[in-house]
Structures are given as C-alpha cells and as structure tokens.
Design a protein around this motif. Sequence first.
Motif, short mmCIF file in Angstrom:
data_model
loop_
_atom_site.label_atom_id
_atom_site.label_comp_id
_atom_site.label_asym_id
_atom_site.label_seq_id
_atom_site.Cartn_x
_atom_site.Cartn_y
_atom_site.Cartn_z
N ASN A 71 39.53 36.89 39.51
CA ASN A 71 38.28 36.35 38.94
C ASN A 71 37.22 37.45 38.82
O ASN A 71 36.04 37.16 38.65
CB ASN A 71 37.77 35.16 39.76
N SER A 72 37.67 38.69 38.96
CA SER A 72 36.81 39.87 38.75
C SER A 72 35.64 40.00 39.72
O SER A 72 34.70 40.74 39.45
CB SER A 72 36.23 39.90 37.32
N ILE A 73 35.72 39.30 40.86
CA ILE A 73 34.55 39.31 41.75
C ILE A 73 34.95 38.88 43.16
O ILE A 73 35.96 38.22 43.33
CB ILE A 73 33.45 38.35 41.19
N TYR A 74 34.18 39.29 44.15
CA TYR A 74 34.30 38.71 45.49
C TYR A 74 33.47 37.44 45.49
O TYR A 74 32.23 37.50 45.49
CB TYR A 74 33.76 39.67 46.55
N GLY A 75 34.13 36.30 45.45
CA GLY A 75 33.41 35.03 45.34
C GLY A 75 32.88 34.53 46.68
O GLY A 75 31.72 34.14 46.80
#
Lengths: 274, 381
Positions: free
Chosen positions: A122-126
Amino acid sequence: MLDIKKYLRLSKLPHIWCPGCGNGSVVRALIMAVDKLGLSKDEIVLFTGIGCSARTNVIVDFNTIQTTHGRTLAFATGFKLMRPDMKVIVITGDGDGAAIGGNHLIHAARRNIDITTILINNSIYGMTGGQYSPLSPQGTYATTAPYGNIEPSFDICKLVEAAGATFIARSTVYHIQLTADLIAKAIAHKGFSFIEVVSQCPVGYGRRNRMRTPYEMLMWQKEHAVLVQQAQRYSLEEMKDKFLIGELFVNKEKREYTELYEELRRKLAEGGEG
Amino acid sequence: MSLKEDVRFMQGNEAIAEAAILAGVRFFAGYPITPATEIAEMMALRMPQVGGVFIQMEDEIASIAAVIGASMAGFKAMTATSGPGFTLMQENLGYATIVDIPCVIVDVQRGGPSTGLPTLPAQGDVMQARWGTHGDHPIVVLCPATVQEAFELTIEAFNISELIRNPVILLSDAVVGHVREKVTLPDPSRIRIVNRRVTNLPPEQYKPFAAGPDGVPDFAYRGKGYRYHVTSNVHDEEGFPATYNHKVANELIRRLHKKIEFYRKEITYYKTYRVEDSDVLIVAYGCTARSAKDAVNMLREGGIRAGLLQLQTLWPFPGEVVEGYAKRAKVVVVPEMNMGQLVGEVERCICRKAVRINRVDGKMISPWEIVDAIKEVFSHA
C-alpha cells in the motif's frame, strides 16, 4: 457459491482497519483461493508480522501466528522445516516485508522453501500513521517525507526473482479475481512463491497524494496495471508509469528446500554420504 | 540389564551439542560466531543423522526466529551464539517469553562490548541474559564451569524450558566452550527428560494460554483441529490481542512471572565446596569458579577458612541460597570477568558490601589473584 463465513472468525469482526482499506479484499482473495483448492482449514498456517497486514490473520479461522516485525519468514522457515506437510502462508506488507524483513525475504527466496508469501503493497506504513516505505514511489508524500520522498523505490518482484524464488506474480485489489487465481496458483506451486498485491491506503497514503477516496485509488490501480499478456500492446514510453500484473515468473526446475533436506536425511539413513 | 557409562574426552561446545541431542533437540538454527561455532558445526553433522534439521540462517535474528518457529511446531529447538549475536536475538527472545514458547539459547561469552575481544573469554553477558530484551519478562539462565557441567546443564536447560514453556539461556564462556576435559556421559536411560505438557482437551474447549496454578499453559500441536491464534501483543487466554484490556495485560504479565516463582526451587542449581566452617565465602560462577575452587584450597593451606558457593543458576537469582551461605562468613568475595555484574545481586541479598575482583582484559582470574585479594582484606582486619 463461496461460503466465506466458513473461513472467518466471526467473533473477531469487525476488523480494525480504516474505511476503504484494501486488506479485507486481500483476505477475501486468500479465502477464495483456499476454497478453490479445497484445502482444509487445519492444514493452513498463516503467519504475519507487524503492521496493518499483520492483522489479517486475526480474523481468519486457520492456524494463525503473528510474529515480530519483518522476521515472519524466518519463523515460518523453522515451522515449515518441521512440518513440511502443512501449507505455510505468509502475509506481509511493504514495510514489514521489503524494509525490515528484506533480508529474510531474499534468503527464503534463495532457499526456494515451499512457503507462499503475499506482500500487500500500500506504499506506506499504515499502522504507525503514514511513513514512507521502500516501495513508496519517489516524489510522493508521507509524514516522514513532508517535502516529498527523495528516495527511489524498487521493484520487489524483480528482487525476489533475482534472489531465486520460483513463482512470482503481481496483482491489485481492483483485480480481485486475478488476485485470488494467482494466490491459488502460488499455494499449489512447490517452492517459494511470491505475490505482490498493490493495495490502497486512503488514510495514510491517498489523502497526502491527491487520491482522497478509496474509489480514486482503485481507479488508479485499474488505469496503471497492465496484464502481462497484453504488455506488448504498449510502447516503452506508455509503460513508464504503468506496472505489470499477472504471472511474472515461474521456474519448475529448481529443487525445493524441504525436499532436498528430506533427501539428505534419507541418504544418511541408508548409509550413504549424504 | 547393566547401565553403561561412557567416559569421553570432550570440548565444552561438543558436550553441549551431544547433551542437546540426548535431551531431544531436533532443530538447530544458527549463524557462525566465535567462540560458539563448534556447536553449529556439530549440529550440522548430527541433526540429519538423528532425523532432525540443521539450518544456517542469514543472521542471528533469523536463527532464533526459526528456532521459535520449530518449537511452535512442537519440537525441541535451540541456537548457539556469542555476545554480538545474542544482542541481535533479544527482540525475538522477548517474543518467545510472551507467547510461552520453549527454546534453548547458548551464549558462549566473549569479551565486549561490540566485537571487543572476539576470541577471548569474558562474563559480560550476565545482565544481558537477564535484561537484554525489553519489558518485564521471565528468564532462566544456567552457567556451567566445566565440560561435565556443560553437558548436564544443557539437559537441564531443555528440561526447564519444556517444564515452564519459556526460553532458557545456557551462559557458557570461551574457556568452558573450548577446553577439553574428561566427561562421564550417563547411560541414556538414566537421563531425566522433560517434555512440554500437551492438552487433553478437545479443540473447542482448548484455550492456548489458560494455565493452572503453575502458570504454564498446555501445548497443542497444529493440524489436528487446534487452530488457535498466537500474537506478541498482550493477549487473552484464547490468544487474541487484548491491548486495551488492562486486566488481561496485568494477569498475563503476572502469570508469566509466576512460572518462575512456582518452580524456583526446582530450577535453582548450585554447588558448594568446603563451606561448612568458612569465614570467607567466595561466590563464583562459570570459568571463574574453577579458579575460585583452587583459591579455597590455597587459602585453607594458609590458615584462612575459605569456601566456595558456585552458582549454576544465575537467573532467577538464588538470593536465599546466597544469603544462607553468607550468614556465617565474615567476608564475601565475588570474582567475575566483568566490571561487577552479579556482585550487585549478591550485595542486595546479603545487605552488605562484598569484595569485588574484576577482570576485563580477556584473561581468566587466577587463583592467586583471588588469594591475594582476600589476604589483603585480612591484613587490614
């Protein structure tokens, strides 16, 4: 008809993800794959690490083990070596799998151990609120890249291929049927199989990168994914901001690790040199 | 049927490997590091011979992770390392403690910090073994002084680990690891082997983290209907995260510590030498205990009534044992190959100062050093 409830721990719902998160869709795709293959819930061990992706195994009724951040494949390797009869699946994320767990990913792929790894990208540290990962595209915004990310990202599928995995695929949350089909193929494959599922994080990533709604993010996936069989229709220029989905690489020749170890033990038991 | 003792000339590291196999270990994952590498080499040779698995992992983090994974599959598993590798293992060691997974970690100590004295002995990991991982956690640390003890304590390390379902550290050092000595291996039928308790409840009634009075939950093998969840977060008896349930958090952390307290007597090992009438009590452990024993004899020849309390269990710290033997002693001496790590525990338990003898240059503390330090005390008395 898929009886999805059969595979869920209904008492653990609702899940903890934000509205619009892609993780639930990936869980559904995994269940579709397991159902298609006719596997029993008892023979599946689903390992996760830390992060939003790690919460996938709370809600499914398999043998479920959440481990430390990034180390999941090393835990799974020990388990699989002692229980080669079980189907070991790992769900990880772009931070968990490509950053802190990158080394273990490389070496699990190199050994070609019979583990299926699903990396939700998801292209990110959520979980920690939107920091950039090694798979966040250059120029995108994150809480730790307030002026835009200057780091180049990399192609995790190519890395895993170079490391020696024998089944590699990519899909998206938008292409959910394809995702399910690829997961089924990966589980059925003997050897280290890897699927990157491009997903959406509207809260941690989308709203900082001009895609406020889950709908916009899913449309982005639809418009930027090119099925590998149709890639030749596009020029190199047109492919620049697109990515391939489908079965990217398969090698059926390379020997699987637990089989090689079993063969070594058999030879020793027969009095050979090993 | 006659019992067969086997007398051998063995290296400490070799004795640990052989003992582990007799204790039932069937999985070893490790990464090369001096002075522990021989254990991995032995296991690479022996594991496939006994139907087990050896794997050399990409680092020590992965090694202990694989060990925990194998133990979660229901098998006895171990790794061996030294200071720097042990440091890398700390996070996953904490993981094993919060999910009640047994395993044995051998730390063959060398001089630190960092690569420090990579080939030379030290006892600088006493506190790392106790507090290396973050948060309050139970841990058991055993410390051998001879090859014979390395053999015996390795078996006990597995037994304790299985009994309380917790990691056990075997804290060896470069002297004990590399010295070759006579070892008497008992007849295998005389070796006491403990295996983790397995549930007899059906899957629908099984709670993976519910425990009886000893605080130790029963294990269930996978693949037979027991599809329970395991998480490193604070969890309820069914294994599911309960991060905002303060009651569950409190009960879990206290249960983990109860395991140690419940079995404290059974897991406390020590030896004494000429302590019956001692005015001077030397409290020593590991390779330093070897010198301390000689020092006792030398002091007695010189008219000073000295005795040795050799601690084999360092953690949980056997405070009552130390207190008991220190009662009649005028002087308590703690020689250690560090700047003074266990001495603080000793002083806390005896409520007075102890004489410290410390060495951090990679050389063993000699018997003469201990003798001189004690004579010095008496010359001022």
